[in-house]
Design a protein around this motif. Sequence first.
Motif, PDB file in Angstrom:
ATOM      1  N   ASN A 132      99.397   6.795 -32.355  1.00 17.66           N
ATOM      2  CA  ASN A 132      98.774   5.693 -33.097  1.00 17.66           C
ATOM      3  C   ASN A 132      99.760   4.766 -33.776  1.00 17.66           C
ATOM      4  N   ASP A 133     101.056   5.064 -33.692  1.00 15.59           N
ATOM      5  CA  ASP A 133     102.092   4.260 -34.339  1.00 15.59           C
ATOM      6  C   ASP A 133     101.759   4.033 -35.823  1.00 15.59           C
ATOM      7  N   ALA A 134     101.265   5.097 -36.477  1.00 13.06           N
ATOM      8  CA  ALA A 134     100.929   4.995 -37.899  1.00 13.06           C
ATOM      9  C   ALA A 134     102.171   4.589 -38.687  1.00 13.06           C
ATOM     10  N   GLU A 184     108.634   9.598 -33.117  1.00 12.64           N
ATOM     11  CA  GLU A 184     108.648   8.211 -32.646  1.00 12.64           C
ATOM     12  C   GLU A 184     107.365   7.903 -31.887  1.00 12.64           C
ATOM     13  N   PHE A 185     106.922   6.661 -31.963  1.00 13.58           N
ATOM     14  CA  PHE A 185     105.764   6.198 -31.208  1.00 13.58           C
ATOM     15  C   PHE A 185     106.055   6.322 -29.709  1.00 13.58           C
ATOM     16  N   GLU A 186     105.118   6.892 -28.980  1.00 13.13           N
ATOM     17  CA  GLU A 186     105.283   7.117 -27.550  1.00 13.13           C
ATOM     18  C   GLU A 186     105.115   5.841 -26.730  1.00 13.13           C
ATOM     19  N   GLY A 187     104.348   4.885 -27.233  1.00 16.33           N
ATOM     20  CA  GLY A 187     104.121   3.654 -26.489  1.00 16.33           C
ATOM     21  C   GLY A 187     103.295   3.920 -25.244  1.00 16.33           C
ATOM     22  N   GLY A 188     103.653   3.252 -24.154  1.00 22.22           N
ATOM     23  CA  GLY A 188     102.930   3.451 -22.896  1.00 22.22           C
ATOM     24  C   GLY A 188     101.456   3.152 -23.028  1.00 22.22           C
ATOM     25  N   ALA A 196      98.337  -0.245 -25.751  1.00 19.44           N
ATOM     26  CA  ALA A 196      97.147  -1.077 -25.602  1.00 19.44           C
ATOM     27  C   ALA A 196      96.080  -0.694 -26.622  1.00 19.44           C
ATOM     28  N   ARG A 197      95.967   0.587 -26.886  1.00 18.30           N
ATOM     29  CA  ARG A 197      94.984   1.057 -27.879  1.00 18.30           C
ATOM     30  C   ARG A 197      95.373   0.603 -29.280  1.00 18.30           C
TER      31      ARG A 197
END
Length: 143
Positions: free
Chosen positions: A99-101, A127-131, A135-136
């Motif tokens: 969720n890139d909180a 770390e944020f996984e991205g991918g 988009a979410r």
Amino acid sequence: MKISIGNDHAGPEYKKAIVAMLTAKGHEVLNHGTDSEASVDYPDFGHPVAEDVTSGRADLGIVICGSGNGIAMTVNKHQGIRAALCWNKEIAALAKLHNDANIISIPARFTSIHQAVEMVETFLATEFEGGRHQARVDKIACS
């Protein structure tokens, strides 16, 4: 890293332990929390944390109240904030990974100080996984 922290009357001891860990690891802390257990209003301590994160004065934020809900609701009112209510280190990891909180919310009345410190350590280390998650995350913000 620069971390902003805010807490109400349920979290002074949690904040003290978290700040000690953060400073021992070389992080700079912006403290907006109360040091007293006298009743205060959590929005007064949450809004400055959200403002630090959205302005770039802080890289990440930590907020603490009794349930973690009220202060999370408060900071999530700020555009660009993605605060996650966490009650264990696995949830803290997923909050960042998927969720890139940018703010972790801790429920002081439902976690131990040890758990809170562990959650923050995990939150900072993940770390944020991205991918597919990017988009979410992009769909979270309202225009």
